[in-house]
Design an enzyme around this catalytic site. Structure first.
Site, PDB file in Angstrom:
ATOM      1  N   ASP A  89     -11.224   2.297   4.060  1.00  0.00           N
ATOM      2  CA  ASP A  89     -11.487   1.438   3.513  1.00  0.00           C
ATOM      3  C   ASP A  89     -12.981   1.180   3.680  1.00  0.00           C
ATOM      4  O   ASP A  89     -13.202   0.374   3.464  1.00  0.00           O
ATOM      5  CB  ASP A  89     -10.443   0.916   5.002  1.00  0.00           C
ATOM      6  CG  ASP A  89      -9.661  -0.295   4.241  1.00  0.00           C
ATOM      7  OD1 ASP A  89      -9.804  -0.738   4.110  1.00  0.00           O
ATOM      8  OD2 ASP A  89      -9.100  -0.935   5.768  1.00  0.00           O
ATOM      9  N   GLN A 110      -4.629  -1.303   9.940  1.00  0.00           N
ATOM     10  CA  GLN A 110      -4.901  -2.493   8.599  1.00  0.00           C
ATOM     11  C   GLN A 110      -4.852  -3.351  10.364  1.00  0.00           C
ATOM     12  O   GLN A 110      -4.358  -3.813  11.398  1.00  0.00           O
ATOM     13  CB  GLN A 110      -3.040  -2.824   8.655  1.00  0.00           C
ATOM     14  CG  GLN A 110      -2.561  -4.647   8.260  1.00  0.00           C
ATOM     15  CD  GLN A 110      -3.190  -4.138   6.673  1.00  0.00           C
ATOM     16  OE1 GLN A 110      -2.971  -3.419   5.503  1.00  0.00           O
ATOM     17  NE2 GLN A 110      -4.245  -5.457   6.199  1.00  0.00           N
ATOM     18  N   LYS A 157       0.675  -1.339  -0.086  1.00  0.00           N
ATOM     19  CA  LYS A 157      -0.144   0.221   0.269  1.00  0.00           C
ATOM     20  C   LYS A 157       0.377   1.268   0.310  1.00  0.00           C
ATOM     21  O   LYS A 157       0.250   2.331  -0.639  1.00  0.00           O
ATOM     22  CB  LYS A 157      -1.442   0.003   0.723  1.00  0.00           C
ATOM     23  CG  LYS A 157      -2.492  -0.750   1.129  1.00  0.00           C
ATOM     24  CD  LYS A 157      -3.104  -1.378   2.009  1.00  0.00           C
ATOM     25  CE  LYS A 157      -3.151  -2.291   2.303  1.00  0.00           C
ATOM     26  NZ  LYS A 157      -4.189  -2.860   3.460  1.00  0.00           N
TER      27      LYS A 157
END
Ligand code: NDP
Length: 313
Positions: free
Chosen positions: A128, A105, A61
């Site tokens: 997200d 994460q 990422k």
């Protein structure tokens, strides 16, 4: 099992190509935002602990957001960081105008309540798409950040000209990050949607009635020939490492490339769809690797660009 495995009929839903196109669009969008408004999109990823898979995802990422021209930051916190400190970190990022996207994460260490952390993120920076506000917006059809994997699958379907209106879509899996949002996005495109899960009766029969089948189950090769309507569009979300030769042969036949990967690199990847059956029976199939996987990061970048662009409204 099928006796038509030798015939590969499925056209490839090429996630790498689709993701490359999206990433290029995002790169151009970042350059334009910088040139016209002096805004450089910023993505901050919070990684708690040292889970090896998470470290790889986070590194990817970081690289991808830098390549798109974003300010890319990774905050690495030790595994024993308490929930209060993680929440304080989120508060700081929420208040920082140079941060347009915040991603925590997952999974977090077991002692940390994941939902508390997700809900602390400012919904305007929730790239997200996991915040309840984002999930609610999706449910009632308001604009908002979409979870990256299902959003990427919709891009894959649309950019390949797959017709959705009025077709029967079956989603196997009902997780909050893939199955449920996937079903809602297909519904938004006017599919007739069925959601299956571990308690579904006659799973093969239900799947075999799908014009569009999305497998997000987490079971390697579960979707065999009898689950697939001939000519159906099949999207394989699963990712599994296969490390032994016997399973590799069961899934890929005598495919020399796959066997070589197991022998020399120790593993090859497979999805939730049996690859030989999928290739022989589906009309379209997303491969593993190179299908859904690359789209997840591409959509994260897209969400971050959108978030940065929202600042100028
Ligand atoms: P979860 O484990 O959260 O959900 C799996 C779902 O599948 C559950 O709803 C479960 O049902 C259902 N299920 C499990 N076993 C069966 C079965 N035998 N028959 C029918 N349904 C079953 O997984 P995720 O949604 O997070 O991920 C699914 C897969 O996609 C995984 O392989 C994961 O690695 C992969 N993935 C890939 C991504 C990518 O970028 N390509 C991103 C995210 C995930 P129930 O709810 O009843 O338990």
């Amino acid at each position: 099992m099928t006796d038509t495995r030798e015939r590969e009929t499925a056209r490839k839903l090429d996630g790498r190509q689709c993701a490359a196109a999206i990433r290029e669009e995002v790169r151009a969008g970042c350059a334009a935002l910088m040139e016209q408004h002096g805004i450089r999109p910023g993505l901050t990823v919070v990684l708690v602990g040292e889970d090896p898979a998470s470290q790889v995802y986070v590194r990817n990422k970081e690289k991808a957001s830098s390549a798109a021209g974003m300010v890319s930051e990774v905050l690495r916190l030790p595994a024993d960081t308490g929930e209060a400190e993680i929440l304080a970190t989120i508060d700081r990022l929420n208040a920082d105008d140079s941060v347009h996207g915040i991603l925590v994460q997952l999974p977090l260490p077991a002692e940390v309540e994941e939902q508390n952390v997700i809900q602390r993120i400012d919904p305007d920076k929730d790239v997200d798409g996991f915040h309840p506000a984002s999930a609610g917006r999706l449910l009632i059809g308001m604009p908002g950040f979409l979870p990256c994997t299902p959003a990427g699958i919709m891009e894959l379907l649309k950019r390949n000209g797959i017709e959705m209106k009025g077709r029967h879509a079956v989603v196997v899996g009902r997780s909050n990050i893939v199955g449920k949002p996937m079903a809602l996005l297909l519904l938004r495109e006017h599919c007739t949607v069925t959601i299956c899960h571990s308690r579904t009766r006659n799973l093969a029969e239900v799947c075999a009635s799908a014009d569009i089948l999305v497998a997000a189950v987490g079971r390697p090769g579960l979707i065999t020939a009898d689950f697939i309507k001939p000519g159906a569009v099949v999207v394989d979300v699963g990712i599994h490492r296969i490390t032994d030769e016997a399973t590799c042969i069961e899934l890929f036949g005598d495919n020399p490339r796959r066997l070589k990967a197991v022998r020399e690199k120790g593993a090859t990847l497979v999805g939730d769809v049996h690859p030989l059956d999928g290739a022989a029976r589906a009309g379209w199939l997303s491969p593993v690797p190179g299908g859904v996987g690359p789209l997840t990061i591409a959509m994260l970048l897209k969400n971050t660009l959108v978030s940065a662009g929202n600042r100028i409204r």
